[in-house]
Design a protein around this motif. Structure first.
Motif, PDB file in Angstrom:
ATOM      1  N   VAL A 123       1.297   7.913   5.476  1.00 15.79           N
ATOM      2  CA  VAL A 123       2.653   7.382   5.356  1.00 15.79           C
ATOM      3  C   VAL A 123       3.395   7.400   6.693  1.00 15.79           C
ATOM      4  O   VAL A 123       3.899   6.364   7.131  1.00 15.79           O
ATOM      5  N   PRO A 124       3.498   8.553   7.387  1.00 12.95           N
ATOM      6  CA  PRO A 124       4.210   8.512   8.672  1.00 12.95           C
ATOM      7  C   PRO A 124       3.525   7.649   9.722  1.00 12.95           C
ATOM      8  O   PRO A 124       4.201   7.052  10.561  1.00 12.95           O
ATOM      9  N   LYS A 345      14.463  -0.633  13.365  1.00 17.97           N
ATOM     10  CA  LYS A 345      13.758   0.631  13.162  1.00 17.97           C
ATOM     11  C   LYS A 345      13.812   1.093  11.707  1.00 17.97           C
ATOM     12  O   LYS A 345      12.762   1.326  11.083  1.00 17.97           O
ATOM     13  N   PRO A 346      15.009   1.290  11.132  1.00 18.70           N
ATOM     14  CA  PRO A 346      15.011   1.714   9.716  1.00 18.70           C
ATOM     15  C   PRO A 346      14.388   0.691   8.791  1.00 18.70           C
ATOM     16  O   PRO A 346      13.716   1.055   7.816  1.00 18.70           O
ATOM     17  N   LEU A 347      14.580  -0.602   9.072  1.00 17.32           N
ATOM     18  CA  LEU A 347      13.986  -1.631   8.231  1.00 17.32           C
ATOM     19  C   LEU A 347      12.464  -1.556   8.257  1.00 17.32           C
ATOM     20  O   LEU A 347      11.800  -1.588   7.212  1.00 17.32           O
ATOM     21  N   GLY A 348      11.884  -1.444   9.453  1.00 17.40           N
ATOM     22  CA  GLY A 348      10.432  -1.357   9.571  1.00 17.40           C
ATOM     23  C   GLY A 348       9.871  -0.102   8.945  1.00 17.40           C
ATOM     24  O   GLY A 348       8.836  -0.143   8.262  1.00 17.40           O
ATOM     25  N   THR A 352       7.780  -0.381   5.397  1.00 17.78           N
ATOM     26  CA  THR A 352       6.359  -0.024   5.470  1.00 17.78           C
ATOM     27  C   THR A 352       6.037   1.130   4.534  1.00 17.78           C
ATOM     28  O   THR A 352       4.994   1.136   3.866  1.00 17.78           O
ATOM     29  N   THR A 353       6.926   2.120   4.483  1.00 19.19           N
ATOM     30  CA  THR A 353       6.717   3.240   3.566  1.00 19.19           C
ATOM     31  C   THR A 353       6.682   2.762   2.126  1.00 19.19           C
ATOM     32  O   THR A 353       5.837   3.192   1.329  1.00 19.19           O
ATOM     33  N   TRP A 354       7.577   1.849   1.775  1.00 17.75           N
ATOM     34  CA  TRP A 354       7.591   1.300   0.415  1.00 17.75           C
ATOM     35  C   TRP A 354       6.297   0.547   0.112  1.00 17.75           C
ATOM     36  O   TRP A 354       5.728   0.689  -0.978  1.00 17.75           O
ATOM     37  N   LEU A 355       5.832  -0.239   1.072  1.00 17.19           N
ATOM     38  CA  LEU A 355       4.592  -0.992   0.860  1.00 17.19           C
ATOM     39  C   LEU A 355       3.406  -0.056   0.662  1.00 17.19           C
ATOM     40  O   LEU A 355       2.563  -0.276  -0.227  1.00 17.19           O
ATOM     41  N   VAL A 356       3.315   0.991   1.493  1.00 20.64           N
ATOM     42  CA  VAL A 356       2.195   1.932   1.380  1.00 20.64           C
ATOM     43  C   VAL A 356       2.234   2.643   0.030  1.00 20.64           C
ATOM     44  O   VAL A 356       1.210   2.759  -0.660  1.00 20.64           O
ATOM     45  N   THR A 358       3.614   1.677  -2.667  1.00 19.00           N
ATOM     46  CA  THR A 358       3.439   0.729  -3.776  1.00 19.00           C
ATOM     47  C   THR A 358       1.979   0.342  -3.954  1.00 19.00           C
ATOM     48  O   THR A 358       1.433   0.416  -5.069  1.00 19.00           O
ATOM     49  N   PHE A 359       1.330  -0.048  -2.869  1.00 17.87           N
ATOM     50  CA  PHE A 359      -0.034  -0.570  -2.985  1.00 17.87           C
ATOM     51  C   PHE A 359      -1.087   0.526  -3.076  1.00 17.87           C
ATOM     52  O   PHE A 359      -2.240   0.242  -3.400  1.00 17.87           O
ATOM     53  N   THR A 360      -0.723   1.765  -2.780  1.00 16.74           N
ATOM     54  CA  THR A 360      -1.664   2.873  -2.956  1.00 16.74           C
ATOM     55  C   THR A 360      -1.340   3.689  -4.202  1.00 16.74           C
ATOM     56  O   THR A 360      -1.912   4.749  -4.403  1.00 16.74           O
ATOM     57  N   ARG A 361      -0.412   3.203  -5.014  1.00 15.93           N
ATOM     58  CA  ARG A 361      -0.027   3.850  -6.265  1.00 15.93           C
ATOM     59  C   ARG A 361       0.392   5.290  -6.036  1.00 15.93           C
ATOM     60  O   ARG A 361      -0.045   6.224  -6.723  1.00 15.93           O
ATOM     61  N   THR A 362       1.206   5.494  -5.056  1.00 21.45           N
ATOM     62  CA  THR A 362       1.759   6.809  -4.764  1.00 21.45           C
ATOM     63  C   THR A 362       3.271   6.702  -4.785  1.00 21.45           C
ATOM     64  O   THR A 362       3.834   5.618  -4.782  1.00 21.45           O
ATOM     65  N   ARG A 363       3.938   7.857  -4.792  1.00 26.26           N
ATOM     66  CA  ARG A 363       5.389   7.838  -4.786  1.00 26.26           C
ATOM     67  C   ARG A 363       5.913   9.056  -4.061  1.00 26.26           C
ATOM     68  O   ARG A 363       5.205  10.047  -3.873  1.00 26.26           O
ATOM     69  N   LEU A 364       7.178   8.989  -3.687  1.00 24.63           N
ATOM     70  CA  LEU A 364       7.816  10.126  -3.049  1.00 24.63           C
ATOM     71  C   LEU A 364       8.076  11.220  -4.079  1.00 24.63           C
ATOM     72  O   LEU A 364       8.143  10.963  -5.276  1.00 24.63           O
ATOM     73  N   ASP A 365       8.224  12.424  -3.602  1.00 26.68           N
ATOM     74  CA  ASP A 365       8.611  13.513  -4.476  1.00 26.68           C
ATOM     75  C   ASP A 365       9.964  13.182  -5.109  1.00 26.68           C
ATOM     76  O   ASP A 365      10.856  12.666  -4.445  1.00 26.68           O
ATOM     77  N   PRO A 366      10.150  13.453  -6.421  1.00 29.04           N
ATOM     78  CA  PRO A 366      11.417  13.123  -7.063  1.00 29.04           C
ATOM     79  C   PRO A 366      12.630  13.795  -6.427  1.00 29.04           C
ATOM     80  O   PRO A 366      13.757  13.320  -6.614  1.00 29.04           O
TER      81      PRO A 366
END
Length: 459
Positions: A123-124, A345-348, A352-356, A358-366
């Motif tokens: 992710v980072p 910078k924040p947009l990229g 990108t974090t959202w795309l990763v 989403t397509f890897t079926r992962t999510r942020l900690d609630p």
């Protein structure tokens, strides 16, 4: 690779098979190490800002000629391509120390840090790539109609580690350690990408004989670093005395090759061995490795001297009074750099974090929200040190574009820092309340329960 339950912290009611990237808590050892780095970088960031302010004031004072005379004073030995101005010595020489630590920190993160897992690191790393590509595209789009400005496309791609981490350390005392690790990794990878761009796109000509010799010396440096105990019987505190002259030779040869000499700093940092303490004996856990020794000795030199001195010689721009400031603000170059840093910078990073995820079926900690990532993205828009370096390489010194680019970098970095401060200060208050609740869960050994659910303590 650690099993998934050593990477993330699941709530008792969570039965989803979806993996979580970017958990609120990493290992306790990593949290302590990040806190120590943040404390050191706070002082370095303050010195950086002070040095830049002194340079700007001096460069626009009645004695401005003395500042530019000092910056352009040449020292060194011409036959070795080392007859440089003080400003060039700061950009080429002192920043090599900064990038040495960049390479060293990046290696430590992936060898012995929480980011040694691909699932945690992706992710980072992806966010850093997005934070490079999107600002470059925004800049290129905004200056496309103005001839001669396209060469500065890489100016808004870099994040200033010292400045950004200093802001986070000052305002983010209660933010989750995962956010801090994310920012540090993002900034390190970001600057590594920027220095790679410099090596590829900002090198006019390459002399392959000095380059080959430089790579050979770097290989020797790595060999000595890997075998410093067995071959020389040296303790870590003495090893750097042997390695420092070898590193200096590698730097000089890299400079003579025509490739920016700071590349040598990154490569040398990559060669330093990093102790992986997971599962190691008590003797190994107790001793300081060469990476720790070098970081202990060189980080104060970098944050307290090298980077502030570079900022002092690079930030001094003759603004030409209010008329000059207004002209700089209205220049297409300013709009391109400011929009790329503050918005790109924040947009990229967030996109990108959202795309990763989403397509890897992962999510942020609630426990985290996307607004936290926006705050980190704004911090990444503080493109000070490396952006100034790229500006030096993009436009001829003394040209209007050269000075305008510096004004734009300084202004955009301040705007990004202010916006990040406002947003993350609000988030810091929220996490302060969460931390107060979690503190009640601390065990007698002083390690909160949330960390004991995470990866093993790797030291």
């Amino acid at each position: 690779m650690p099993p998934p339950d050593t990477i993330t912290r699941e709530t008792p009611m969570d039965t989803s098979s979806t993996r979580r990237f970017f958990p609120r808590y990493g290992s306790f050892a990593e949290a302590r190490r990040m806190a120590a780095i943040l404390r050191k970088e706070t002082v370095g960031g303050i010195l950086l800002v002070v040095a830049a302010l002194v340079a700007i004031i001096w460069a626009n004072s009645p004695v401005a000629e003395s500042y530019f005379a000092l910056r352009d004073l040449e020292l060194g030995y011409e036959p070795w391509h080392l007859r440089l101005s003080l400003g060039a010595w700061a950009a080429d020489g002192l920043l090599a120390i900064f990038f040495f630590l960049v390479g060293l920190e990046l290696k430590r993160e992936f060898v012995a840090g929480d980011l040694r897992s691909v699932r945690t690191a992706i992710v980072p790393i992806a966010a850093a790539a997005g934070g490079v590509v999107v600002p470059a595209l925004i800049y290129a789009a905004l200056v496309s109609s103005t001839p001669g400005l396209q060469h500065g496309w890489a100016i808004p791609t870099a994040t200033d580690i010292a400045f950004a981490v200093a802001v986070l350390a000052i305002i983010g005392s209660h933010l989750p350690s995962a956010l801090r690790i994310f920012l540090l990794t993002l900034a390190v990878v970001d600057d590594l990408l920027a220095i790679t761009i410099i090596a590829i796109f900002y090198t006019d000509a390459v002399d392959f004989l000095p380059l080959a010799l430089a790579l050979a010396v770097i290989a020797l440096y790595g060999l000595v670093a890997q075998r410093y105990r067995e071959s020389f019987g040296l303790r870590p505190f003495a090893a750097w005395l042997v390695l420092l002259p070898i590193g200096a030779v590698a730097w000089a040869l890299m400079h003579a090759s025509g490739i920016h000499a700071t590349i040598a700093g990154v490569l040398l940092g990559f060669t330093i061995p990093v102790l992986h303490r997971a599962g190691a004996s008590e003797a190994v856990r107790a001793r300081a490795g060469l990476a720790e020794e070098f970081e202990h000795r060189f980080r104060p030199l970098s944050a307290g001297f090298a980077v502030p001195v570079f900022a002092f010689f690079s930030a001094g721009v003759a603004l030409g009074g209010w008329d000059g400031v207004r002209a700089a603000v209205a220049h297409p170059l300013t709009l391109g750099i400011a929009a790329a840093l503050v918005l790109g910078k924040p947009l990229g990073i967030v996109t990108t974090t959202w795309l990763v995820t989403t397509f890897t079926r992962t999510r942020l900690d609630p426990a985290l929200r996307w607004v936290d990532l926006i705050g980190v993205g704004l911090l990444a828009g503080i493109g000070f040190t490396v952006s100034l370096l790229v500006a030096e390489l993009s436009f001829e010194t003394g040209s209007a574009e050269h000075d305008t680019a510096k004004v734009a970098i300084l202004g955009a970095s301040v705007i990004a820092a202010v916006l990040a401060t406002i947003l993350l200060s609000v988030r810091n208050g929220r996490y302060r309340r969460i931390e107060a609740r979690d503190q009640r869960d601390a065990d007698r050994d002083g390690v909160p329960d949330v960390y004991q659910d995470g990866p093993e303590d790797i030291g």
